[in-house]
Design an enzyme around this catalytic site. Structure first.
Site, PDB file in Angstrom:
ATOM      1  N   ALA A 183      34.733 -56.390   5.796  1.00 58.55           N
ATOM      2  CA  ALA A 183      34.711 -57.463   4.801  1.00 58.55           C
ATOM      3  C   ALA A 183      35.630 -57.168   3.614  1.00 58.55           C
ATOM      4  O   ALA A 183      36.401 -58.033   3.182  1.00 58.55           O
ATOM      5  CB  ALA A 183      33.284 -57.688   4.323  1.00 58.55           C
ATOM      6  N   ALA A 268      40.445 -49.400   2.707  1.00 59.07           N
ATOM      7  CA  ALA A 268      39.115 -50.014   2.804  1.00 59.07           C
ATOM      8  C   ALA A 268      38.454 -49.533   4.091  1.00 59.07           C
ATOM      9  O   ALA A 268      38.189 -50.299   5.005  1.00 59.07           O
ATOM     10  CB  ALA A 268      39.236 -51.533   2.785  1.00 59.07           C
ATOM     11  N   HIS A 443      24.605 -86.890   7.370  1.00 60.27           N
ATOM     12  CA  HIS A 443      25.986 -87.241   7.728  1.00 60.27           C
ATOM     13  C   HIS A 443      26.661 -87.920   6.548  1.00 60.27           C
ATOM     14  O   HIS A 443      26.028 -88.720   5.867  1.00 60.27           O
ATOM     15  CB  HIS A 443      25.969 -88.199   8.926  1.00 60.27           C
ATOM     16  CG  HIS A 443      27.325 -88.745   9.278  1.00 60.27           C
ATOM     17  ND1 HIS A 443      28.243 -88.012  10.009  1.00 60.27           N
ATOM     18  CD2 HIS A 443      27.918 -89.930   8.985  1.00 60.27           C
ATOM     19  CE1 HIS A 443      29.336 -88.744  10.152  1.00 60.27           C
ATOM     20  NE2 HIS A 443      29.165 -89.913   9.539  1.00 60.27           N
TER      21      HIS A 443
END
Length: 464
Positions: A183, A268, A443
């Site tokens: 991530a 990372a 919707h």
């Protein structure tokens, strides 16, 4: 020195620690919290929150570049990196100050300093005014974690960055290498790539976002490449040669090593638990690969000592830490909380497109012996997604064929980090496919795709 006595002492004021302290105070406990640096911890100050602020800037910039698609005009589009960073820091600072307010509101004693557990129920804090002694029957460790650094790839803040350097960059990278595609790595790759950096991501595993469902990883990879990223999988950075203004990375893939030049590297490659200098070894606390070993209730095995959040192992997520904090506080107060189930905790990655998931991947469900049904629905089949100009994405659901249990849900696309909570609630309530099929989704919304994905698993999909 006489120790000041409390019912519960929390060491660390990140999203696990400060939440544990607040819940303990709500239940009538006399609580103290010790923090050595920042109220709110890494997440609020140097992780979750400031990265999302920066990613939002990149998202708006990306939309400005697409203005013509929406019938709009935006001329001379650009950005001010310093201003982007300044906004990010302001957001973090505002929330950090809010944590201090919450401590006062809940009458929690706050001690700023470095804590050591000196014995059963005893904590010594080194403050800027000297030593302060505290005691309590219950101590909660919430000291978090820090970036892992590999030999030869150590950050220097100039050419090689950790997440902290990437959050307050001295310059905009031109040619960027990101090592690791979890991530953190993918979010920074997405941010800098969107702002124009020539970005390469190296992942040692056979696919990027390796904790995600393989199909979702593959979809995300295709989108990243489409955006101009270079993705190198089953690859590892062996060494970095640093020179004035440049880094030569020696990257091994497929048994061959090639040398590629960059001006910036972001490392990372995971995290390391902050277990040092807490006095844990002397207490007999078991530590496995820098993480405290705990049971399902976050108990360490040493009476009255608990560990929550990143220090207690995966998944390394702020919301997992917070929920563990609540659970432990309730346990201490004599209540009967449910243990936190890692498989019911959603993971969210805020790249473009976003990625989110909860529960078992398709492969994992099969490994565990489930006879499964899998449903999928693409963003291109959803009216709201098309209206938003976000037709790239998909939602995937995995069910137990016999019982209809929702085993897992996996998403990639716009706003899926918000949508995933619908499936999280469904799993918590032990929802079946029938419950989800009979739910009326509004919707036009992106959430309709969640319904269609469920229908697809039973060959009842409507709009595809």
């Amino acid at each position: 020195m006489v120790a000041k006595s409390f019912d519960m002492i929390v060491v660390g004021a990140g999203p696990g620690g400060y939440v544990a302290a607040i819940r303990g105070a709500q239940l009538g406990l006399n609580v103290a919290i010790v923090e050595r640096e920042h109220m709110g911890g890494i997440c609020l100050n140097w992780g979750c929150i400031p990265t999302k602020a920066m990613l939002r800037s990149a998202e708006v910039f990306h939309l400005m570049e697409r203005a013509g698609e929406f019938g709009l005009r935006a001329d001379k589009i650009g950005y001010d990196l310093d201003a982007v960073v300044k906004r990010s820091r302001k957001v973090a600072g505002q929330l950090s100050g809010g944590i201090g307010h919450l401590m006062k509101k809940n009458k929690i004693t706050t001690v700023m300093g470095a804590a050591t557990v000196t014995g059963k129920g005893r904590v010594s804090v080194t403050t800027d005014k000297g030593q302060q002694e505290l005691s309590a029957a219950h101590i909660v460790l919430a000291t978090g974690a820090r970036a892992r650094e590999l030999p030869g790839l150590e950050a220097d803040g100039d050419l090689v960055w950790t997440y902290k350097h990437a959050l307050q960059p001295a310059r905009m990278p031109r040619k960027l290498l990101v090592i690791g595609s979890g991530a953190i790595g993918i979010e920074f790759a997405s941010f800098y790539n969107t702002l124009g950096a020539d970005t390469t991501v190296v992942e040692v595993m056979d696919r990027i976002l390796p904790v995600e469902d393989a199909e979702i990883s593959a979809f995300a990879r295709k989108q990243f490449v489409k955006q101009g990223m270079t993705i190198m999988e089953k690859a590892s950075v062996k060494t970095l040669d640093r020179a004035q203004g440049k880094v030569t990375a020696h990257i091994e893939t497929g048994g061959k090593t090639e040398a590629l030049e960059f001006d910036t590297v972001i490392s990372a490659v995971g995290i390391v638990g902050n277990v040092e200098n807490l006095g844990l070894e002397a207490l007999g606390v078991k530590i496995d690969r820098t993480h405290v070993v705990v049971d399902e209730y976050c108990r360490t095995g040493v009476e009255g000592l608990y560990a929550i959040g990143d220090i207690a192992g995966a998944p390394w997520l702020a919301h997992k830490a917070s929920h563990e904090g609540v659970m432990v506080a309730e346990l201490i107060a004599g209540e009967n909380p449910h243990p936190v189930r890692p498989e019911s905790i959603a993971g969210c990655t805020y790249c473009q497109p976003q990625v989110a998931s909860v529960g078992l991947s398709e492969a994992r469900a099969k490994e565990l012996g489930h006879d499964i049904k899998v449903g999928r629905f693409p963003f291109i089949g959803n009216g709201k997604a098309i209206a938003l100009g976000e037709p790239e994405g998909m939602i995937k659901t995995v069910f137990d064929a016999a019982t209809g249990e929702l085993l897992g849900a996996h998403m990639v696309g716009a706003e899926v980090t918000e949508l995933i909570q619908g499936y999280v609630v469904g799993r918590q309530l032990e929802t079946t496919e029938q419950d989800l099929m009979n739910t009326v989704f509004p919707h036009p919304t992106l959430s309709e795709m969640m319904h269609e994905s469920v229908l697809d698993a039973w060959d009842r999909v409507i709009h595809m």
